[in-house]
Scaffold this active site. Sequence first.
Site, PDB file in Angstrom:
ATOM      1  N   THR A   1     -98.730 -37.063 -16.653  1.00  0.00           N
ATOM      2  CA  THR A   1     -99.257 -38.248 -15.955  1.00  0.00           C
ATOM      3  C   THR A   1     -98.354 -38.498 -14.792  1.00  0.00           C
ATOM      4  O   THR A   1     -97.502 -39.360 -14.830  1.00  0.00           O
ATOM      5  CB  THR A   1     -99.284 -39.492 -16.816  1.00  0.00           C
ATOM      6  OG1 THR A   1    -100.222 -39.289 -17.815  1.00  0.00           O
ATOM      7  CG2 THR A   1     -99.782 -40.705 -16.048  1.00  0.00           C
TER       8      THR A   1
ATOM      9  N   ASN B   1     -95.619 -48.625 -24.487  1.00  0.00           N
ATOM     10  CA  ASN B   1     -96.920 -48.014 -24.691  1.00  0.00           C
ATOM     11  C   ASN B   1     -97.797 -48.815 -25.657  1.00  0.00           C
ATOM     12  O   ASN B   1     -99.029 -48.678 -25.623  1.00  0.00           O
ATOM     13  CB  ASN B   1     -96.742 -46.589 -25.173  1.00  0.00           C
ATOM     14  CG  ASN B   1     -96.371 -45.666 -24.028  1.00  0.00           C
ATOM     15  OD1 ASN B   1     -97.233 -45.266 -23.248  1.00  0.00           O
ATOM     16  ND2 ASN B   1     -95.085 -45.372 -23.897  1.00  0.00           N
TER      17      ASN B   1
ATOM     18  N   SER C   1    -101.878 -54.569 -21.147  1.00  0.00           N
ATOM     19  CA  SER C   1    -101.837 -56.025 -20.945  1.00  0.00           C
ATOM     20  C   SER C   1    -101.401 -56.366 -19.527  1.00  0.00           C
ATOM     21  O   SER C   1    -100.909 -55.545 -18.802  1.00  0.00           O
ATOM     22  CB  SER C   1    -100.876 -56.657 -21.939  1.00  0.00           C
ATOM     23  OG  SER C   1     -99.567 -56.190 -21.713  1.00  0.00           O
TER      24      SER C   1
END
Length: 412
Positions: A197, A407, A412
């Site tokens: 990522t 994680n 949120s």
Amino acid sequence: MAVNSPLPVAADLKPVNGIEIGFAEAGIKKPNRKDILVMKLAEGATVSGVFTLNRFCAAPVQVSKANLSAVRAGGAPIRALVVNTGNANAGTGEQGLANAQATCAELARLLDLQPQQVLPFSTGVILEQLPIQKVVAGLPAAVANLKADNWFNAAEAIMTTDTQPKAASRSVNIGGHSVTLTGISKGAGMIKPNMATMLGYVALDAKVAQPVLDELVKHAADHSFNSITIDGDTSTNDSFMLIATGAGSLRIDSASGPDYEALKEAVTEISRNLAQQIIRDGEGATKFITITVDEGRDVAECRKIAYAIAHSPLVKTAFFASDPNLGRILAAVGYAGVDDLDVTKLDLYLDDVWVAKSGGRNPDYKEEDGQRVMKQSEITVRVKLARGDATATVWTCDLSHDYVSINADYRS
């Protein structure tokens, strides 16, 4: 807080002739943060890249690969890149592809290009549709502030869980020609090679033929972004792009000769710097760990063993705790999948401390020596296999409580 990785200084990031950068705050996930990045390339630029091997690759990855393939088939050259954060546009089906293509179409309209001349990139939450209206609404502002010296803002604009922007720059002299290289990267979690990522962009002002650039980006990736791991998870959006703007005086038409070798070294060095910044800023990381496997039969088996060590949660938590429970490293070597490995010839070092000798505990090893090394913020693990001349190095970090917290609370 990144491990021994100072914050990049905007003034140290050199503009690269032939590329302009703009950014915007589009409110894709959160308000008041840079989340759109546009790169505009001069005519004559060449672009190449490597992408995730995850079969569930994101819509922008699919579109970027298709647009690059069109160039190689004789289509119009790539003239712009666009990146959004806050949403990965992965796992989004046909609508996701349509949104990635719509992003390209709108930027192409603003820059008077064809949509196929734009490469899109996204990073963020998977399985949620890209808020295309916000992306499109943010593009005019990004285009309006296109400037050559926006690299620091560019690094900020691609961050997700990163604690700081990642950027590097250097100038080199190759065959009497001055070449400037500047790059940015992002990534802190879901990091594993092939790729991770992460997003990485390196630009240089040399003129590099397309086949040569294709070879160069693969070499640089293998020795940088494909040699790092944080948590062993390969993402859906990974992309590393190499941009040769052609605005400088150096011309490279062949993947051989001293000029190419010097350029390859410079590109690989800056790519490695950017990749290591990702590891130093790994989610919850407190230690930067180099793992080198020497005297292997081939590079593939050395990498296999190095990654077995780097991916082991038991090894990584031992590093976090500064606990010299180093039998965990030997166990990882043993299950790495090198079936004919003779462990009775194996030596293990922790920095300068000789831990295991001929497959067993070194009689001279003292645990307090291992403890001393384990308490350091930078540690080198070296495994000697005594079966050949091959070697490989990967970089990783420890696994802390904060990684779990980050994680568990990511959306949120």
